[in-house]
Motif scaffolding. Structure first.
Motif, mmCIF file in Angstrom:
data_model
loop_
_atom_site.group_PDB
_atom_site.id
_atom_site.type_symbol
_atom_site.label_atom_id
_atom_site.label_comp_id
_atom_site.label_asym_id
_atom_site.label_seq_id
_atom_site.Cartn_x
_atom_site.Cartn_y
_atom_site.Cartn_z
ATOM 1 N N GLY A 226 -2.969 5.440 0.575
ATOM 2 C CA GLY A 226 -1.941 5.119 1.561
ATOM 3 C C GLY A 226 -0.560 5.544 1.108
ATOM 4 N N LEU A 227 -0.267 5.337 -0.183
ATOM 5 C CA LEU A 227 1.022 5.783 -0.723
ATOM 6 C C LEU A 227 1.154 7.295 -0.632
ATOM 7 C CD1 LEU A 227 1.266 3.575 -3.958
ATOM 8 C CD2 LEU A 227 2.582 3.271 -1.846
ATOM 9 N N ALA A 228 0.118 8.005 -1.083
ATOM 10 C CA ALA A 228 0.163 9.465 -1.080
ATOM 11 C C ALA A 228 0.320 10.009 0.331
ATOM 12 C CB ALA A 228 -1.104 10.028 -1.729
ATOM 13 N N GLY A 229 -0.389 9.419 1.271
ATOM 14 C CA GLY A 229 -0.299 9.873 2.653
ATOM 15 C C GLY A 229 1.063 9.614 3.269
ATOM 16 N N SER A 230 1.804 8.689 2.681
ATOM 17 C CA SER A 230 3.148 8.357 3.187
ATOM 18 C C SER A 230 4.244 9.010 2.350
ATOM 19 C CB SER A 230 3.345 6.837 3.179
ATOM 20 O OG SER A 230 2.370 6.205 3.972
ATOM 21 N N GLY A 231 3.839 9.879 1.398
ATOM 22 C CA GLY A 231 4.824 10.570 0.573
ATOM 23 C C GLY A 231 5.471 9.688 -0.464
ATOM 24 N N LEU A 232 4.806 8.604 -0.873
ATOM 25 C CA LEU A 232 5.362 7.677 -1.851
ATOM 26 C C LEU A 232 4.618 7.818 -3.178
ATOM 27 C CD1 LEU A 232 5.690 4.458 0.363
ATOM 28 C CD2 LEU A 232 7.464 6.134 -0.200
ATOM 29 N N PRO A 233 5.336 7.702 -4.294
ATOM 30 C CA PRO A 233 4.672 7.818 -5.605
ATOM 31 C C PRO A 233 3.919 6.539 -5.953
ATOM 32 C CG PRO A 233 6.988 7.313 -5.917
ATOM 33 C CD PRO A 233 6.805 7.509 -4.429
ATOM 34 N N TYR A 234 2.864 6.706 -6.719
ATOM 35 C CA TYR A 234 2.150 5.540 -7.240
ATOM 36 C C TYR A 234 2.881 5.042 -8.479
ATOM 37 C CZ TYR A 234 -1.350 2.827 -9.780
ATOM 38 O OH TYR A 234 -2.004 1.841 -10.474
ATOM 39 N N GLN A 235 3.209 3.749 -8.510
ATOM 40 C CA GLN A 235 3.863 3.138 -9.658
ATOM 41 C C GLN A 235 2.985 2.005 -10.168
ATOM 42 O OE1 GLN A 235 8.260 2.552 -9.118
ATOM 43 N NE2 GLN A 235 7.822 3.145 -7.001
ATOM 44 N N GLU A 236 2.456 2.194 -11.352
ATOM 45 C CA GLU A 236 1.496 1.226 -11.895
ATOM 46 C C GLU A 236 2.074 -0.177 -11.986
ATOM 47 O OE1 GLU A 236 -1.544 0.797 -15.725
ATOM 48 O OE2 GLU A 236 -0.223 2.545 -15.516
ATOM 49 N N ARG A 237 3.380 -0.300 -12.229
ATOM 50 C CA ARG A 237 3.987 -1.628 -12.369
ATOM 51 C C ARG A 237 3.979 -2.415 -11.060
ATOM 52 N NH1 ARG A 237 8.130 2.064 -12.755
ATOM 53 N NH2 ARG A 237 9.730 2.025 -11.143
ATOM 54 N N LEU A 238 3.748 -1.728 -9.927
ATOM 55 C CA LEU A 238 3.709 -2.428 -8.642
ATOM 56 C C LEU A 238 2.309 -2.933 -8.300
ATOM 57 C CD1 LEU A 238 6.093 -0.279 -6.392
ATOM 58 C CD2 LEU A 238 6.557 -2.467 -7.509
ATOM 59 N N VAL A 239 1.356 -2.782 -9.235
ATOM 60 C CA VAL A 239 -0.001 -3.305 -9.052
ATOM 61 C C VAL A 239 -0.232 -4.408 -10.076
ATOM 62 C CG1 VAL A 239 -2.469 -2.793 -9.102
ATOM 63 C CG2 VAL A 239 -0.857 -1.101 -8.194
ATOM 64 N N ALA A 240 -0.584 -5.594 -9.601
ATOM 65 C CA ALA A 240 -0.886 -6.728 -10.484
ATOM 66 C C ALA A 240 -2.217 -7.323 -10.064
ATOM 67 C CB ALA A 240 0.226 -7.775 -10.407
ATOM 68 N N HIS A 241 -3.036 -7.677 -11.032
ATOM 69 C CA HIS A 241 -4.360 -8.212 -10.736
ATOM 70 C C HIS A 241 -4.306 -9.729 -10.549
ATOM 71 C CE1 HIS A 241 -7.008 -4.711 -11.164
ATOM 72 N NE2 HIS A 241 -6.079 -4.258 -11.990
ATOM 73 N N GLY A 242 -4.745 -10.169 -9.377
ATOM 74 C CA GLY A 242 -4.837 -11.594 -9.092
ATOM 75 C C GLY A 242 -6.219 -12.152 -9.331
ATOM 76 N N ASP A 243 -7.133 -11.300 -9.849
ATOM 77 C CA ASP A 243 -8.485 -11.716 -10.240
ATOM 78 C C ASP A 243 -9.286 -12.338 -9.108
ATOM 79 O OD1 ASP A 243 -7.979 -10.742 -12.760
ATOM 80 O OD2 ASP A 243 -7.339 -12.677 -13.559
ATOM 81 N N SER A 244 -8.960 -11.965 -7.873
ATOM 82 C CA SER A 244 -9.715 -12.357 -6.674
ATOM 83 C C SER A 244 -9.668 -13.847 -6.386
ATOM 84 C CB SER A 244 -11.188 -11.902 -6.785
ATOM 85 O OG SER A 244 -11.268 -10.508 -6.947
ATOM 86 N N GLU A 245 -8.718 -14.568 -6.993
ATOM 87 C CA GLU A 245 -8.636 -15.998 -6.717
ATOM 88 C C GLU A 245 -7.177 -16.429 -6.573
ATOM 89 O OE1 GLU A 245 -7.702 -18.335 -9.278
ATOM 90 O OE2 GLU A 245 -7.307 -16.791 -10.765
ATOM 91 N N CYS A 246 -6.993 -17.649 -6.059
ATOM 92 C CA CYS A 246 -5.677 -18.111 -5.631
ATOM 93 C C CYS A 246 -4.688 -18.221 -6.792
ATOM 94 C CB CYS A 246 -5.833 -19.458 -4.916
ATOM 95 S SG CYS A 246 -4.310 -20.119 -4.230
ATOM 96 N N ALA A 247 -5.079 -18.918 -7.855
ATOM 97 C CA ALA A 247 -4.168 -19.132 -8.975
ATOM 98 C C ALA A 247 -3.772 -17.811 -9.625
ATOM 99 C CB ALA A 247 -4.812 -20.063 -9.998
ATOM 100 N N GLY A 248 -4.742 -16.902 -9.758
ATOM 101 C CA GLY A 248 -4.430 -15.604 -10.330
ATOM 102 C C GLY A 248 -3.444 -14.832 -9.485
ATOM 103 N N ALA A 249 -3.570 -14.937 -8.167
ATOM 104 C CA ALA A 249 -2.644 -14.241 -7.274
ATOM 105 C C ALA A 249 -1.241 -14.829 -7.355
ATOM 106 C CB ALA A 249 -3.160 -14.299 -5.847
ATOM 107 N N GLU A 250 -1.142 -16.139 -7.565
ATOM 108 C CA GLU A 250 0.185 -16.745 -7.777
ATOM 109 C C GLU A 250 0.865 -16.100 -8.972
ATOM 110 O OE1 GLU A 250 1.321 -20.977 -7.291
ATOM 111 O OE2 GLU A 250 -0.849 -21.313 -7.053
#
Length: 369
Positions: A226-250
């Motif tokens: 989606g980023l590439a298709g919109s001409g936006l760079p991928y930035q690893e720091r903008l991805v955080a793992h919430g481990d598929s559960e509520c507390a992790g996403a917090e």
């Protein structure tokens, strides 16, 4: 209590014919079958399932191993499995693997020892023991939602088989082939990212799921697409793992918000993590979409009741469960047929958490390629 002999006398057939109707062991003429079924209904006859299993070597039961207690998404899948199994005359034995590989293998063994005819399993992030057990004991199985041996960026939605590519961390040639069913993940996630980019966002964050799951890999791949298709760079720091559960996403959302240049929009990769992200935003006194736009993967019953209403990708959860049952029964009927992976399309549900004004009530279809 009525017996099989009573049913035979009432229907005017032999006991053997009644047995063939009950066990599907030999074709019976339609009018004869109906006469037997009518007699069963009239007499209130209840088949002895234990005796039937001795005759057919089948228990007409399915084992289901999903983390339904800890993950509300699987509750809807369970409903689809149960309805489809009941329709086909199968009972359901349910176990919760808690997304733990060791516990997963134990519950699958327990189901197998209960002599289920086959299993439906949502694999953990490390399914090696699970796959080894199923293969060693030749247990018919269907994997749902989380797949094994699939490309990280998703696969065609045509229901055809695909080659294992070691996306689950195991060598492709060491991964037994099993039937699998899931929803599309990559393209719908790309659609959410593209929608936020169309609204002018240039720093779009992702709260991703538990590392190792195919759904996590595919939604990250869709995010990048989606980023590439919109001409936006991928930035690893903008991805955080919430481990598929509520507390992790917090925790993950708090990390993203603490960046020197935090995201202005956020995509959450499942419904539990959406709740966690909203809690983190609330704790910081931030509003959606005023301070940060939000789109989520997984629609859920109360998403329409939030203020703002949540823009989401809706998975066909009940249909995933129903298809898993159908595919498993096809496998039981034809053990030698090639394995296949079936992917079902999702629905883009356009509401207001993305920052758009209230759209028309009708959902837009067709996020799958």
């Amino acid at each position: 209590m009525a017996t099989m002999a009573d049913v035979a006398r009432s229907a005017g057939v032999s006991v053997a014919t009644v047995s063939h109707v009950l066990n599907d062991t030999r074709p019976v003429l339609p009018h004869t079958r109906q006469a037997v079924l009518d007699a069963i209904d009239l007499l209130g006859y209840t088949p002895n399932t234990l005796a039937r299993s001795l005759v057919t070597s089948r228990t007409r039961s399915i084992g289901l191993a999903v983390s339904a207690i800890s993950n509300p998404y699987f509750t809807e899948i369970l409903q689809g499995v149960e309805a489809a199994a009941l329709e086909q005359g199968y009972s359901l034995l349910i176990a919760d693997p808690h997304d733990d590989p060791e516990h997963e293998r134990k519950v699958v063994q327990l189901l197998h020892e209960r002599r289920v005819d086959g299993m439906i399993v949502a694999p953990s992030a490390d399914p090696r023991e699970l796959v080894a057990y199923l293969g060693r004991h030749e247990v018919p199985a269907v994997f749902l939602d989380r797949l094994i041996g699939t490309p990280a960026d998703g696969a065609p939605a045509d229901g055809t088989a695909e080659d294992a590519t070691a996306a689950d961390g195991a060598p492709a040639d060491a991964t037994p082939r099993y039937d699998q069913v899931c929803a599309e993940s990559a393209e719908p996630t790309a659609r959410l990212v593209a929608h936020l980019a169309e609204l002018g966002h240039r720093r779009i964050g992702l709260v991703a799921g538990l590392p190792g799951l195919s759904t996590t890999r595919e939604r990250i791949a869709g995010y990048r697409r989606g980023l590439a298709g919109s001409g936006l760079p991928y930035q690893e720091r903008l991805v955080a793992h919430g481990d598929s559960e509520c507390a992790g996403a917090e925790r993950a959302t708090a990390e993203l918000l603490s960046l020197p240049a935090p995201p202005t929009a956020l995509v959450t990769a499942n419904n539990a993590m959406t709740i966690g992200a909203l809690r983190a935003l609330r704790d910081r006194g931030l509003s959606v979409p005023g301070d940060l736009a939000l789109c989520c993967f997984d629609d859920f019953a109360w998403a329409d009741l939030f203020s703002p209403r949540l823009t989401a990708v809706a998975q066909p959860s009940k249909e995933i469960g129903a298809q898993a049952v159908r595919i498993l029964l096809e496998r039981l009927a034809s053990p030698g047929r090639p394995a296949r992976t079936l992917r079902l399309p999702c629905t883009f549900v356009h509401r207001t958490s993305c920052g758009c004004p209230e759209p028309p009530a009708q959902s837009e279809k067709g996020t799958a390629p």
